[in-house]
Scaffold this motif. Sequence first.
Motif, short mmCIF file in Angstrom:
data_model
loop_
_atom_site.label_atom_id
_atom_site.label_comp_id
_atom_site.label_asym_id
_atom_site.label_seq_id
_atom_site.Cartn_x
_atom_site.Cartn_y
_atom_site.Cartn_z
N GLN A 1 -0.64 7.40 12.94
CA GLN A 1 -2.09 7.43 12.72
C GLN A 1 -2.43 6.89 11.34
O GLN A 1 -3.35 6.08 11.18
N VAL A 2 -1.68 7.31 10.33
CA VAL A 2 -1.94 6.87 8.96
C VAL A 2 -1.64 5.37 8.82
O VAL A 2 -2.43 4.63 8.23
N GLN A 3 -0.53 4.91 9.37
CA GLN A 3 -0.21 3.48 9.33
C GLN A 3 -1.32 2.66 9.98
O GLN A 3 -1.76 1.64 9.44
N VAL B 1 0.87 -1.18 0.00
CA VAL B 1 0.00 0.00 0.00
C VAL B 1 0.90 1.23 0.00
O VAL B 1 1.76 1.37 0.88
N THR B 2 0.72 2.07 -1.00
CA THR B 2 1.39 3.36 -1.04
C THR B 2 0.30 4.41 -0.88
O THR B 2 -0.68 4.40 -1.63
N GLN B 3 0.47 5.27 0.10
CA GLN B 3 -0.57 6.25 0.36
C GLN B 3 0.04 7.64 0.49
O GLN B 3 1.08 7.81 1.12
N ALA B 4 -0.63 8.63 -0.11
CA ALA B 4 -0.29 10.04 0.09
C ALA B 4 -1.44 10.65 0.87
O ALA B 4 -2.62 10.38 0.60
N TYR B 5 -1.08 11.48 1.84
CA TYR B 5 -2.09 12.05 2.73
C TYR B 5 -1.77 13.51 3.00
O TYR B 5 -0.64 13.87 3.29
N GLU B 6 -2.82 14.34 2.90
CA GLU B 6 -2.67 15.77 3.17
C GLU B 6 -3.78 16.20 4.12
O GLU B 6 -4.96 15.98 3.85
N CYS B 7 -3.38 16.77 5.24
CA CYS B 7 -4.35 17.25 6.23
C CYS B 7 -3.99 18.65 6.73
O CYS B 7 -4.15 18.96 7.89
N GLY B 8 -3.46 19.47 5.83
CA GLY B 8 -3.07 20.81 6.22
C GLY B 8 -1.67 20.80 6.81
O GLY B 8 -0.81 20.00 6.43
N ALA B 9 -1.47 21.70 7.75
CA ALA B 9 -0.17 21.80 8.42
C ALA B 9 0.06 20.57 9.29
O ALA B 9 -0.81 20.17 10.06
N ILE B 10 1.23 19.96 9.16
CA ILE B 10 1.57 18.81 9.98
C ILE B 10 2.24 19.32 11.25
O ILE B 10 3.32 19.92 11.21
N GLY C 1 -6.26 17.42 11.21
CA GLY C 1 -6.19 16.14 11.88
C GLY C 1 -6.25 14.95 10.94
O GLY C 1 -6.40 15.09 9.74
N ALA C 2 -6.13 13.75 11.54
CA ALA C 2 -6.02 12.54 10.73
C ALA C 2 -6.88 11.42 11.26
O ALA C 2 -6.54 10.26 11.16
N GLY C 3 -8.03 11.75 11.84
CA GLY C 3 -8.85 10.74 12.47
C GLY C 3 -9.30 9.61 11.57
O GLY C 3 -9.01 8.46 11.83
N GLU C 4 -10.03 9.88 10.52
CA GLU C 4 -10.61 8.81 9.71
C GLU C 4 -10.13 8.79 8.26
O GLU C 4 -10.16 7.75 7.63
N THR C 5 -9.76 9.90 7.73
CA THR C 5 -9.52 9.99 6.28
C THR C 5 -8.55 8.96 5.73
O THR C 5 -8.80 8.40 4.67
N PRO C 6 -7.44 8.62 6.40
CA PRO C 6 -6.51 7.66 5.79
C PRO C 6 -7.09 6.27 5.53
O PRO C 6 -6.55 5.51 4.74
#
Length: 180
Positions: free
Chosen positions: A85-87, A67-76, A142-147
């Motif tokens: 969280q993403v893993q 699985v290769t994933q790119a994730y953007e949630c604003g400022a990290i 934040g990164a609650g559910e989106t990934p």
Amino acid sequence: STLCSGADSTVRAVLEAAANRFDWKSRVKKKQPNIGVGLACGTEKGSYVAACVEVQIAQNEIKVRKVTQAYECGAILNPDNLMKQVQGAIIMGLGPALREEMLFERGQIQNASFRKYQVPRFDDVPELDIQLLNRPDLPSVGAGETPIIAVAPAIANAVFQTSGVRLRSMPLRLSGEKKA
């Protein structure tokens, strides 16, 4: 509208980041027996995700290999915690995508224990390659559910790419695959 064009450019950014990192262009052209690749993307709560996956199908069983994933949630704000969280979300997403389900018979639950309710195990964890896209110009959402939201559709698309079978309900099963 500007909102739509901004969202469209962010979706494009995560799709391009995931596809480039996964080497989508060359991998999608390879034709290997029982190996497929798929991608999916989505947005939730102001954050954006794209996932590319590679699956292998053997004896009607779907095995996610990468699985290769790119994730953007604003400022990290905390990259280490965000990565964890993403893993965790990707691994959690494998469960309902591949085998988690509640089984009932005559009104009684049939798999009410961890032994019978099959959450992902260590052997289920594929190679993970995650790219976090930092947008310091935006507030952190934040990164609650989106990934988690791109995992199952990317797997289903990879199954379709290799088998021609379109799976549209979870858990994703090919005919003849055993239930949990």
